[in-house]
Design a protein around this motif. Structure first.
Motif, PDB file in Angstrom:
ATOM      1  N   TYR A  43       0.864  -1.188   0.000  1.00 23.23           N
ATOM      2  CA  TYR A  43       0.000   0.000   0.000  1.00 23.23           C
ATOM      3  C   TYR A  43       0.896   1.232   0.000  1.00 23.23           C
ATOM      4  O   TYR A  43       1.635   1.482   0.952  1.00 23.23           O
ATOM      5  CB  TYR A  43      -0.918   0.012   1.216  1.00 23.23           C
ATOM      6  CG  TYR A  43      -1.675   1.319   1.385  1.00 23.23           C
ATOM      7  CD1 TYR A  43      -2.815   1.573   0.629  1.00 23.23           C
ATOM      8  CD2 TYR A  43      -1.233   2.288   2.279  1.00 23.23           C
ATOM      9  CE1 TYR A  43      -3.486   2.775   0.757  1.00 23.23           C
ATOM     10  CE2 TYR A  43      -1.911   3.495   2.418  1.00 23.23           C
ATOM     11  CZ  TYR A  43      -3.031   3.733   1.655  1.00 23.23           C
ATOM     12  OH  TYR A  43      -3.695   4.936   1.774  1.00 23.23           O
ATOM     13  N   VAL A  87      -2.442   0.292  -4.537  1.00 18.29           N
ATOM     14  CA  VAL A  87      -2.460  -0.989  -3.834  1.00 18.29           C
ATOM     15  C   VAL A  87      -2.132  -2.078  -4.851  1.00 18.29           C
ATOM     16  O   VAL A  87      -2.708  -2.113  -5.939  1.00 18.29           O
ATOM     17  CB  VAL A  87      -3.844  -1.264  -3.202  1.00 18.29           C
ATOM     18  CG1 VAL A  87      -3.882  -2.662  -2.589  1.00 18.29           C
ATOM     19  CG2 VAL A  87      -4.174  -0.212  -2.153  1.00 18.29           C
ATOM     20  N   HIS A  89      -1.700  -6.314  -5.153  1.00 17.73           N
ATOM     21  CA  HIS A  89      -1.866  -7.629  -4.535  1.00 17.73           C
ATOM     22  C   HIS A  89      -1.285  -8.673  -5.478  1.00 17.73           C
ATOM     23  O   HIS A  89      -1.728  -8.816  -6.623  1.00 17.73           O
ATOM     24  CB  HIS A  89      -3.340  -7.925  -4.267  1.00 17.73           C
ATOM     25  CG  HIS A  89      -3.577  -9.049  -3.317  1.00 17.73           C
ATOM     26  ND1 HIS A  89      -3.272 -10.359  -3.616  1.00 17.73           N
ATOM     27  CD2 HIS A  89      -4.065  -9.062  -2.051  1.00 17.73           C
ATOM     28  CE1 HIS A  89      -3.585 -11.130  -2.599  1.00 17.73           C
ATOM     29  NE2 HIS A  89      -4.052 -10.371  -1.622  1.00 17.73           N
ATOM     30  N   TRP A  96      -4.967  -1.403  -7.659  1.00 16.54           N
ATOM     31  CA  TRP A  96      -5.980  -0.366  -7.514  1.00 16.54           C
ATOM     32  C   TRP A  96      -5.228   0.944  -7.274  1.00 16.54           C
ATOM     33  O   TRP A  96      -4.249   0.971  -6.525  1.00 16.54           O
ATOM     34  CB  TRP A  96      -6.882  -0.640  -6.324  1.00 16.54           C
ATOM     35  CG  TRP A  96      -7.663  -1.911  -6.369  1.00 16.54           C
ATOM     36  CD1 TRP A  96      -8.964  -2.059  -6.768  1.00 16.54           C
ATOM     37  CD2 TRP A  96      -7.231  -3.222  -5.976  1.00 16.54           C
ATOM     38  NE1 TRP A  96      -9.355  -3.371  -6.653  1.00 16.54           N
ATOM     39  CE2 TRP A  96      -8.307  -4.118  -6.167  1.00 16.54           C
ATOM     40  CE3 TRP A  96      -6.029  -3.725  -5.475  1.00 16.54           C
ATOM     41  CZ2 TRP A  96      -8.225  -5.468  -5.880  1.00 16.54           C
ATOM     42  CZ3 TRP A  96      -5.928  -5.074  -5.192  1.00 16.54           C
ATOM     43  CH2 TRP A  96      -7.015  -5.933  -5.390  1.00 16.54           C
ATOM     44  N   LYS A 108      -8.786   0.415 -11.537  1.00 16.96           N
ATOM     45  CA  LYS A 108      -8.509  -0.981 -11.200  1.00 16.96           C
ATOM     46  C   LYS A 108      -7.991  -1.654 -12.459  1.00 16.96           C
ATOM     47  O   LYS A 108      -8.608  -1.562 -13.519  1.00 16.96           O
ATOM     48  CB  LYS A 108      -9.777  -1.685 -10.702  1.00 16.96           C
ATOM     49  CG  LYS A 108      -9.566  -3.158 -10.382  1.00 16.96           C
ATOM     50  CD  LYS A 108     -10.871  -3.822  -9.947  1.00 16.96           C
ATOM     51  CE  LYS A 108     -10.683  -5.307  -9.683  1.00 16.96           C
ATOM     52  NZ  LYS A 108     -11.958  -5.971  -9.291  1.00 16.96           N
ATOM     53  N   TYR A 195      -6.607  -2.297   1.587  1.00 22.07           N
ATOM     54  CA  TYR A 195      -7.218  -1.929   0.321  1.00 22.07           C
ATOM     55  C   TYR A 195      -7.594  -0.455   0.359  1.00 22.07           C
ATOM     56  O   TYR A 195      -7.695   0.163   1.427  1.00 22.07           O
ATOM     57  CB  TYR A 195      -8.467  -2.762   0.071  1.00 22.07           C
ATOM     58  CG  TYR A 195      -8.201  -4.189  -0.341  1.00 22.07           C
ATOM     59  CD1 TYR A 195      -7.657  -4.485  -1.578  1.00 22.07           C
ATOM     60  CD2 TYR A 195      -8.500  -5.242   0.518  1.00 22.07           C
ATOM     61  CE1 TYR A 195      -7.419  -5.786  -1.968  1.00 22.07           C
ATOM     62  CE2 TYR A 195      -8.266  -6.550   0.145  1.00 22.07           C
ATOM     63  CZ  TYR A 195      -7.723  -6.818  -1.104  1.00 22.07           C
ATOM     64  OH  TYR A 195      -7.479  -8.105  -1.474  1.00 22.07           O
TER      65      TYR A 195
END
Length: 250
Positions: A43, A87, A89, A96, A108, A195
């Motif tokens: 993040y 962010v 992942h 994002w 996104k 998130y």
């Protein structure tokens, strides 16, 4: 979408981010930035008003935006309440992000692949031994310095995919640059690797939709300049360019 991931090995790195688009040589206003990370996600946030010192926040100019959350300018430095965020992942292969340019853009996307070329060149940053990597990404040629001593594939903003944490990065002209300040790994303080949140009346756009929105910004500014040109014919207006407005300028 507000969740926290709690793993034993969490880290926190601080950067100075310099926006020198159109100027180069890192001759721009520095914003405080940080990135929290664990083994699965990162993040990153910058241009967040709460990260800046009170003595920086002089001569505030409000950016008027009735659409979706504007921000402020402090001595030429753009900030907003939430900041610009990314962010990433790993397992979801997803990013994002949001960026403020007059209004907030929320995106996104499938995590992009960056084709890094790792060289033999090395240098020391702080106490860490670092290796050099280069890549063309989203319209700019980047140089990144990463350390395998912290073996996570994360870096500032959307830069990622190296076999170690990126401590320093910049494009070839240093129009955008991140310099290392400090890192804690494992972190000694509570770290939220989370998130993003997004206003309930909005939705994430795809990266293709974001590119279209960028072009709309260019067209709008062109139209405004044409009107201004008729009103002030003695002034020469420079047409807006994508690489002067956004980090991503492909």
């Amino acid at each position: 979408m507000i969740n926290s991931f709690c793993y034993s090995q969490k880290g926190l790195i601080y950067y100075d981010y310099i926006d020198a688009k159109g100027v180069g040589n890192a001759k721009g206003q520095a914003s405080n930035s940080y990135m929290a990370f664990n083994k699965e996600m990162s993040y990153y946030v910058t241009a967040k008003d709460s990260l800046e010192r009170d003595d920086v926040k002089n001569n505030q100019t409000v950016i008027e935006d009735g659409e979706n959350g504007g921000g402020s300018i402090y001595n030429g430095m753009k900030v907003s309440e939430q900041g610009d965020q990314v962010v990433y992942h790993i397992k979801k292969k997803t990013m994002w992000s949001n960026i403020l340019y007059v209004k907030q853009f929320y995106v996104k996307e499938v995590a992009p692949t960056i084709n890094w070329k790792i060289s033999k060149e090395t240098k020391k940053i702080g106490k860490f031994n670092c290796k050099k990597a280069t890549a063309n990404f989203r319209g700019r040629n980047y140089i990144a310095w990463f350390t395998t001593e912290i073996a996570v594939p994360f870096g500032p903003w959307k830069l990622h995919g190296l076999p170690g944490l990126i401590l320093e990065a910049y494009d070839a002209n240093k129009e955008v640059s991140w310099s290392f300040k400090s890192v804690q790994f494992p972190s000694k303080i509570k770290v939220n690797v989370k998130y993003m949140s997004i206003p309930s009346n909005l939705k994430f756009m795809t990266y293709s939709e974001f590119k279209n929105a960028q072009q709309e910004v260019i067209e709008k500014q062109n139209d405004e300049q044409k009107i201004m040109g008729k009103q002030y014919p003695e002034i020469t207006f420079i047409p807006p360019k994508l690489n002067l407005l956004f980090i991503e300028c492909e």
